[in-house]
Design a protein around this motif. Structure first.
Motif, PDB file in Angstrom:
ATOM      1  N   ARG A 179       0.691  -1.362  -0.080  1.00 28.75           N
ATOM      2  CA  ARG A 179       0.116  -0.036  -0.171  1.00 28.75           C
ATOM      3  C   ARG A 179       0.618   1.350   0.032  1.00 28.75           C
ATOM      4  NH1 ARG A 179      -2.550  -3.394  -0.691  1.00 28.75           N
ATOM      5  NH2 ARG A 179      -1.990  -2.782  -2.830  1.00 28.75           N
ATOM      6  N   VAL A 180       2.156   1.088   0.563  1.00 29.62           N
ATOM      7  CA  VAL A 180       2.790   2.267   0.681  1.00 29.62           C
ATOM      8  C   VAL A 180       3.357   2.584  -0.813  1.00 29.62           C
ATOM      9  CG1 VAL A 180       5.428   3.310   1.356  1.00 29.62           C
ATOM     10  CG2 VAL A 180       3.626   1.822   3.087  1.00 29.62           C
ATOM     11  N   GLY A 181       3.711   1.706  -1.254  1.00 28.85           N
ATOM     12  CA  GLY A 181       4.362   1.687  -2.959  1.00 28.85           C
ATOM     13  C   GLY A 181       2.928   2.004  -3.766  1.00 28.85           C
ATOM     14  N   ASP A 182       1.910   1.681  -3.365  1.00 29.89           N
ATOM     15  CA  ASP A 182       0.797   1.785  -4.308  1.00 29.89           C
ATOM     16  C   ASP A 182       0.328   3.254  -4.330  1.00 29.89           C
ATOM     17  OD1 ASP A 182       1.103  -0.618  -5.410  1.00 29.89           O
ATOM     18  OD2 ASP A 182      -0.654  -1.573  -4.211  1.00 29.89           O
ATOM     19  N   LEU A 183       0.431   3.828  -3.021  1.00 28.18           N
ATOM     20  CA  LEU A 183       0.257   5.218  -2.941  1.00 28.18           C
ATOM     21  C   LEU A 183       0.890   5.999  -3.940  1.00 28.18           C
ATOM     22  CD1 LEU A 183      -1.370   7.674  -1.399  1.00 28.18           C
ATOM     23  CD2 LEU A 183       0.219   7.430   0.576  1.00 28.18           C
ATOM     24  N   GLY A 184       2.230   5.721  -3.763  1.00 29.85           N
ATOM     25  CA  GLY A 184       3.105   6.850  -4.685  1.00 29.85           C
ATOM     26  C   GLY A 184       2.846   6.370  -6.412  1.00 29.85           C
ATOM     27  N   PHE A 185       2.613   5.282  -6.422  1.00 21.17           N
ATOM     28  CA  PHE A 185       2.031   4.674  -7.996  1.00 21.17           C
ATOM     29  C   PHE A 185       0.864   5.483  -8.422  1.00 21.17           C
ATOM     30  CE2 PHE A 185       0.242   1.939 -10.999  1.00 21.17           C
ATOM     31  CZ  PHE A 185       1.200   1.704 -12.047  1.00 21.17           C
ATOM     32  N   LEU A 186      -0.307   5.466  -7.443  1.00 19.74           N
ATOM     33  CA  LEU A 186      -1.638   6.288  -7.778  1.00 19.74           C
ATOM     34  C   LEU A 186      -1.225   7.731  -8.025  1.00 19.74           C
ATOM     35  CD1 LEU A 186      -4.438   5.931  -8.065  1.00 19.74           C
ATOM     36  CD2 LEU A 186      -4.679   6.140  -5.473  1.00 19.74           C
ATOM     37  N   LEU A 187      -0.349   8.273  -7.023  1.00 19.27           N
ATOM     38  CA  LEU A 187      -0.103   9.661  -7.063  1.00 19.27           C
ATOM     39  C   LEU A 187       0.501  10.067  -8.393  1.00 19.27           C
ATOM     40  CD1 LEU A 187       1.299  10.408  -3.350  1.00 19.27           C
ATOM     41  CD2 LEU A 187      -0.943  11.361  -4.506  1.00 19.27           C
ATOM     42  N   GLY A 188       1.581   9.194  -9.175  1.00 17.19           N
ATOM     43  CA  GLY A 188       2.019   9.216 -10.191  1.00 17.19           C
ATOM     44  C   GLY A 188       1.218   9.290 -11.363  1.00 17.19           C
ATOM     45  N   SER A 225      11.407  18.954 -11.480  1.00 17.10           N
ATOM     46  CA  SER A 225      10.838  18.802 -13.053  1.00 17.10           C
ATOM     47  C   SER A 225       9.597  17.783 -12.720  1.00 17.10           C
ATOM     48  CB  SER A 225      11.889  17.685 -13.755  1.00 17.10           C
ATOM     49  OG  SER A 225      11.428  17.295 -14.848  1.00 17.10           O
ATOM     50  N   VAL A 226       8.713  18.084 -13.490  1.00 15.45           N
ATOM     51  CA  VAL A 226       7.458  17.390 -13.456  1.00 15.45           C
ATOM     52  C   VAL A 226       7.759  15.917 -13.949  1.00 15.45           C
ATOM     53  CG1 VAL A 226       5.189  17.246 -14.772  1.00 15.45           C
ATOM     54  CG2 VAL A 226       5.878  19.608 -14.254  1.00 15.45           C
ATOM     55  N   LEU A 227       8.178  15.770 -14.972  1.00 12.32           N
ATOM     56  CA  LEU A 227       8.533  14.233 -15.458  1.00 12.32           C
ATOM     57  C   LEU A 227       9.445  13.508 -14.240  1.00 12.32           C
ATOM     58  CD1 LEU A 227       9.298  14.321 -19.345  1.00 12.32           C
ATOM     59  CD2 LEU A 227       7.615  13.196 -18.005  1.00 12.32           C
ATOM     60  N   THR A 228      10.389  14.263 -13.568  1.00 10.56           N
ATOM     61  CA  THR A 228      11.166  13.632 -12.799  1.00 10.56           C
ATOM     62  C   THR A 228      10.275  13.301 -11.574  1.00 10.56           C
ATOM     63  OG1 THR A 228      13.347  14.679 -13.005  1.00 10.56           O
ATOM     64  CG2 THR A 228      12.992  13.755 -10.980  1.00 10.56           C
ATOM     65  N   LEU A 229       9.335  14.018 -11.163  1.00 10.50           N
ATOM     66  CA  LEU A 229       8.277  13.843  -9.962  1.00 10.50           C
ATOM     67  C   LEU A 229       7.321  12.515 -10.655  1.00 10.50           C
ATOM     68  CD1 LEU A 229       7.004  14.281  -7.266  1.00 10.50           C
ATOM     69  CD2 LEU A 229       5.701  15.942  -8.384  1.00 10.50           C
ATOM     70  N   LEU A 234       6.060   6.748  -9.757  1.00 14.71           N
ATOM     71  CA  LEU A 234       5.688   5.671 -10.575  1.00 14.71           C
ATOM     72  C   LEU A 234       6.688   4.437 -10.117  1.00 14.71           C
ATOM     73  CD1 LEU A 234       5.081   6.727 -14.243  1.00 14.71           C
ATOM     74  CD2 LEU A 234       3.412   5.867 -12.601  1.00 14.71           C
ATOM     75  N   PHE A 235       7.954   4.983  -9.846  1.00 13.72           N
ATOM     76  CA  PHE A 235       9.174   4.121  -9.518  1.00 13.72           C
ATOM     77  C   PHE A 235       8.640   3.592  -7.941  1.00 13.72           C
ATOM     78  CE2 PHE A 235      13.295   3.139  -7.434  1.00 13.72           C
ATOM     79  CZ  PHE A 235      13.640   1.806  -8.168  1.00 13.72           C
ATOM     80  N   ILE A 236       8.358   4.467  -7.238  1.00 14.55           N
ATOM     81  CA  ILE A 236       7.744   4.019  -5.668  1.00 14.55           C
ATOM     82  C   ILE A 236       6.895   2.742  -5.614  1.00 14.55           C
ATOM     83  CG2 ILE A 236       6.897   4.663  -3.754  1.00 14.55           C
ATOM     84  CD1 ILE A 236       7.943   7.393  -4.184  1.00 14.55           C
ATOM     85  N   GLY A 237       6.027   3.195  -6.866  1.00 13.93           N
ATOM     86  CA  GLY A 237       4.983   1.775  -7.141  1.00 13.93           C
ATOM     87  C   GLY A 237       5.813   0.535  -7.315  1.00 13.93           C
ATOM     88  N   ALA A 238       6.764   0.783  -8.208  1.00 15.29           N
ATOM     89  CA  ALA A 238       7.460  -0.423  -8.827  1.00 15.29           C
ATOM     90  C   ALA A 238       8.547  -1.144  -7.544  1.00 15.29           C
ATOM     91  CB  ALA A 238       8.502  -0.020  -9.571  1.00 15.29           C
TER      92      ALA A 238
END
Length: 661
Positions: A179-188, A225-229, A234-238
């Motif tokens: 869920r921690v990773g998926d929160l980052g993924f969802l925000l991405g 950078s928007v793309l960096t963020l 997305l990588f936090i999800g990964a």
């Protein structure tokens, strides 16, 4: 009437879904044999269509990117089920369905006496369906559906033996960490929709170069950078799905599930989802060197540190689990070095030999009456020749010994990192090179302690040890074959050829593989000759010499001088305890996050619930009403002159008010 390719694409995941529904909903009625037949048939259909229809069609240049079904809309955002069938997808579909099919067949023998037999087949078929929906998606919404679906199925399968407290703990741990990773993924994904205005891959990738110069302020005065963020989120999800440090803690505990699901999670589904996602998002990651460096460094740390932990593990499945963590780190390192094709190549080769090792471990566990401590094994090669030979093949592939499959992919990762100029590439190169030695030590330590030396089990167990039945050994043999040959067969077209085409994008400034291609696979000559040259070169490379050193150390410590490891352990007890306790990450999480969350909850309960809600809002309201009533009741005296005085006073106040107005 010929069947269209679009129909075939739809049939592949639906075949697995139908098999899962039949086994899950009607298994109690149709029995065990019919249940496993339905699930296996569904996955077999998916594999045959993927390997013999879709893959050949993609190889001749036919791709597909379109909507299958629009199930809703939200404003201007269409909610669609869509497929993107290109070389990357076709390769993933073939690997996932083949490994899943082997696991399904193997499960017949491994779970034969389990009361949840039909339920287990339903779960693993549904797991395969979820992974296929993930890799076949052409939009972020469907990607997120598959992402969460494999998470749900892993939760159910890790805790399949729900009567065990350890299994319940493990499934909750996997759920919470993901869920921690998926929160980052969802925000991405949310950031992508905010800045790109679409969730379709094609549209997002086309707009990406225009978004690259844009910045935003996450913290006041600091431009990001928007793309960096987006890429880091997305990588936090990964990191969660593919178990990268520090979100890796759930994967070793997933061993509490039955061995077939360990093989499925660790080899072809779930943990590879993060690797696939980053490769699919290469048009975004290529535009952010910062994001690539993050991927590179996190992967390198995972590859080396998790391999070290594998050296001190004594549970046969946990040794292999930590090898999975290490190899996932290698894949991420390749992605960070922009060698996406090499990362996916290692994903494919790893799927075969890792599934082989896990299923081989399951074969040993069956023979040992579910004993998993390798210190209580030994000498099994005499009793289990098929398992012994296939385990050696899987271990040689894992250690990267030429010409086994793992050699090609692992060596190319090391070379690609060496050629990279990104920040952190020096650290990554040292880590992956050192990881070769570590991998060799724990791989051969496992082999020597399990299959060689004198038997260390009790006499009753030794008396009943025998080779596993064909339903277990046949999948081992079928997985051992690609573990030997698939590296040599795939290396030139997949890594240096044009197999991926436009499915993966690499900027000219990041083309580290171009130098390797010119060095090892220059134009001219037959493929066999070029692969042979690369293989021969491997025998004189640092990775092979390190692997050979690891083999020698493992032989010396665990066969020639078996009493020496205990002496070393006592001499370096602090380091040993650090590795045995997995760097105390679990204890840190327990103390900081779990205990911190409990204390925060207690504070919110005492302040928010007890004082604000109960005392102030609920009881305070009651007290206020009581106090008001106590004051007002004095007015109700029953005397007429009191009421007359009140009326006169009220009339005076009203007249005063209106006159003032």
């Amino acid at each position: 009437m010929p069947v269209s390719m679009e129909t075939i694409y739809l049939l592949i995941p639906l075949a697995c879904l139908v098999g899962a529904l039949v086994a899950g909903l009607f298994g109690w009625k149709i029995g065990r044999a019919a249940s496993h037949s339905a699930a296996i048939l569904g996955v077999a259909v998916a594999f045959v269509l993927s390997a013999f229809v879709v893959l050949p069609d993609v190889l001749v240049g036919h791709t597909f990117n379109g909507t299958v079904y629009q199930w809703g809309s939200s404003g201007d955002l269409p909610l669609e089920v869509g497929f993107l069938i290109d070389p990357l997808t076709a390769l993933m579909m073939t690997v996932v369905t083949f490994v899943s099919l082997m696991v399904h067949i193997y499960t017949i023998g491994y779970m034969h006496d389990d009361p949840g037999y039909q339920r287990f087949f339903s779960y693993i078929a549904l797991f395969t369906f979820a992974m296929l929906m993930l890799v076949m998606s052409n939009n972020f919404l469907q990607l997120f559906f598959g992402w969460e679906a494999v998470g749900v199925m892993s939760y159910l399968l890790i805790g399949f033996w729900h009567t065990r407290d350890t299994a319940t703990y493990a499934q909750l741990k996997a759920f919470l960490v993901n869920r921690v990773g998926d929160l980052g993924f969802l925000l991405g994904i949310a950031a992508i929709y905010l800045y790109f205005g679409s969730l379709d891959y094609g549209a997002v990738f086309a707009i990406a170069p225009q978004i690259a110069p844009k910045t935003l302020q996450v913290l006041p005065g600091v431009d990001w950078s928007v793309l960096t963020l987006v890429c880091v989120l997305l990588f936090i999800g990964a990191m969660g799905k593919s178990a990268q440090v520090p979100l890796h803690v759930w994967l070793p505990d997933s061993m509490e599930g039955p061995t077939p699901i360990s093989a499925l999670i660790h080899a072809a589904t779930m943990v590879t989802a993060g690797v696939f996602m980053v490769a699919r998002m290469s048009p975004l990651f290529e535009l952010s060197d910062t994001a690539l460096s993050v991927v590179l460094v996190i992967g390198a740390i995972t590859a080396f540190t998790m391999g070290l932990v594998g050296i001190v593990q004594n549970d046969i499945k946990r040794v292999i689990a930590y090898s999975t963590l290490s190899q996932l780190g290698y894949m991420m390192v390749a992605l960070g070095a922009s060698a996406y094709s090499v990362g996916i190549f290692h994903l494919a080769t790893h799927a075969f030999f890792k599934a082989l090792l896990f299923l081989g471990a399951g074969s040993v566990i069956l023979a040992m009456h579910h004993e998993q401590d390798i210190r209580k094994m030994g000498g099994l090669k005499k009793y289990m020749p098929v398992t012994f030979i296939t385990a050696w093949i899987g271990s040689l592939a894992l250690a990267g010994v030429p010409p086994f499959a793992g050699f090609f992919s692992k060596d190319l990762i090391i070379e690609a990192v060496h050629a990279s100029s990104l920040p952190g590439s020096g650290l990554a190169y040292a880590a992956v090179l050192g990881g070769v030695l570590v991998t060799s030590i724990y791989s051969f330590r496992l082999l020597f302690l399990v299959f060689h030396g004198k038997p260390r089990m009790d006499r009753d167990t030794l008396h009943h040890i025998k080779e596993s039945p064909l339903v277990v050994t046949v999948p081992l043999i079928l997985l051992a074959i690609p573990s030997v040959i698939v590296g040599a067969a795939m290396v030139e077209p997949v890594v240096f050829g044009q197999y991926f085409g436009n499915a993966i994008k690499v900027l000219p400034s990041h083309a580290a593989l171009a130098e390797l291609s010119e060095h090892y696979f220059a134009a001219g000559g037959r493929t066999f000759d070029r692969v042979g040259t690369f293989t021969v070169h491997g025998f004189w490379s640092w990775p092979f010499l390190l692997a050979l050193t690891g083999f020698g150390l493992a032989w010396f410590l665990y066969l020639h001088r078996p009493q020496l490891p205990e002496t070393i352990r006592q001499r370096f007890n602090t380091l040993y305890r650090l590795l045995l306790n997995k760097y105390y990450v679990d204890e840190f999480n327990e103390f900081v996050f779990a205990r911190g969350a409990r204390r925060l909850g207690q504070m919110l309960w005492r302040v928010g619930d007890v004082r604000l809600i109960d005392d102030l809002a609920v009881n305070g309201t009651a007290r206020l009403v009581g106090w008001t009533a106590a004051v007002l009741r004095h007015i109700q005296s029953g005397y007429v002159y009191h009421y007359a005085f009140a009326m006169i006073l009220g009339l005076f106040l009203l007249i005063t008010f209106f006159v003032h107005r």
